[in-house]
Enzyme design. Sequence first.
Site, PDB file in Angstrom:
ATOM      1  N   CYS A 195      -2.027  -0.323   7.251  1.00 58.77           N
ATOM      2  CA  CYS A 195      -1.156   0.863   7.159  1.00 58.77           C
ATOM      3  C   CYS A 195      -1.158   1.640   8.466  1.00 58.77           C
ATOM      4  O   CYS A 195      -0.125   2.168   8.890  1.00 58.77           O
ATOM      5  CB  CYS A 195      -1.611   1.757   6.020  1.00 58.77           C
ATOM      6  SG  CYS A 195      -1.431   0.991   4.406  1.00 58.77           S
ATOM      7  N   HIS A 212       0.857  -1.182   0.000  1.00 58.91           N
ATOM      8  CA  HIS A 212       0.000   0.000   0.000  1.00 58.91           C
ATOM      9  C   HIS A 212       0.899   1.240   0.000  1.00 58.91           C
ATOM     10  O   HIS A 212       2.067   1.181   0.429  1.00 58.91           O
ATOM     11  CB  HIS A 212      -0.904  -0.003   1.234  1.00 58.91           C
ATOM     12  CG  HIS A 212      -2.049  -0.965   1.135  1.00 58.91           C
ATOM     13  ND1 HIS A 212      -3.143  -0.925   1.979  1.00 58.91           N
ATOM     14  CD2 HIS A 212      -2.274  -2.003   0.283  1.00 58.91           C
ATOM     15  CE1 HIS A 212      -4.003  -1.884   1.653  1.00 58.91           C
ATOM     16  NE2 HIS A 212      -3.491  -2.563   0.631  1.00 58.91           N
ATOM     17  N   GLU A 239       1.148   3.855   1.821  1.00 56.07           N
ATOM     18  CA  GLU A 239       1.734   4.265   3.104  1.00 56.07           C
ATOM     19  C   GLU A 239       2.887   3.346   3.493  1.00 56.07           C
ATOM     20  O   GLU A 239       3.927   3.804   3.993  1.00 56.07           O
ATOM     21  CB  GLU A 239       0.666   4.240   4.204  1.00 56.07           C
ATOM     22  CG  GLU A 239      -0.489   5.209   3.994  1.00 56.07           C
ATOM     23  CD  GLU A 239      -1.661   4.615   3.217  1.00 56.07           C
ATOM     24  OE1 GLU A 239      -1.436   3.753   2.326  1.00 56.07           O
ATOM     25  OE2 GLU A 239      -2.800   5.006   3.491  1.00 56.07           O
TER      26      GLU A 239
HETATM   27  N1  LIG Z   1      -4.970   4.056   2.389  1.00 49.71           N
HETATM   28  C1  LIG Z   1      -4.884   3.052   1.489  1.00 49.71           C
HETATM   29  N2  LIG Z   1      -5.926   2.235   1.356  1.00 49.71           N
HETATM   30  C2  LIG Z   1      -5.798   1.228   0.455  1.00 49.71           C
HETATM   31  N3  LIG Z   1      -6.685   0.246   0.141  1.00 49.71           N
HETATM   32  C3  LIG Z   1      -6.110  -0.517  -0.805  1.00 49.71           C
HETATM   33  N4  LIG Z   1      -4.864  -0.070  -1.091  1.00 49.71           N
HETATM   34  C4  LIG Z   1      -4.660   1.017  -0.313  1.00 49.71           C
HETATM   35  C5  LIG Z   1      -3.549   1.925  -0.162  1.00 49.71           C
HETATM   36  O1  LIG Z   1      -2.497   1.836  -0.811  1.00 49.71           O
HETATM   37  N5  LIG Z   1      -3.729   2.922   0.766  1.00 49.71           N
END
Ligand SMILES: Nc1nc2[nH]cnc2c(=O)[nH]1
Length: 155
Positions: A85, A52, A54
């Site tokens: 995250c 992701h 973050e």
């Molecule tokens: N905040 C966030 N939510 C997600 N949901 C799926 N991928 C992500 C991501 O990269 N960041």
Amino acid sequence: MKGEFMEEAARLALENVQSGLGGPFGAVVVKDGQIIARGTNRVTRTNDPTAHAEVVAIREACRVLGTFDLSGCEVYTSCEPCPMCLSAIYWARIGKIYYGCTAQDAAAIGFADQFIYDELARPKSERRLPLEQLERQLCLRAFEAWEQDTNKIPY
Ligand SMILES: Nc1nc2[nH]cnc2c(=O)[nH]1
């Protein structure tokens, strides 16, 4: 400053979609008023469900600073962090989160962020994902060894 950092996170998110590199998420890590790391979602590109925006930004910030402790840093993310995250941000000891879209906004376009928050709010026995405990005594051996290790690096 804050607005500019969020503009960069939003720019990264949009660019990531336009370049076909991954999901619509971007994040930056800021220290002492400077962007020290950027991240965009790389889940599909790298076959890594943890990639992701973050997490990618945190990994880069840790690499740049040569530490696993991001105390004194802040994260700006184009979307409220998902539980994974958010946990990574806690583990990294980042001091503040600024976010753009909400987990509900992400849910509206098919992402599971809000679903996972809802799952975690349920008792373990009522979650969609079963958890079963096995071999606690056996597994505690590593914890005992850790407690006694005088050379360990706590985190
Ligand atoms: N905040 C966030 N939510 C997600 N949901 C799926 N991928 C992500 C991501 O990269 N960041």
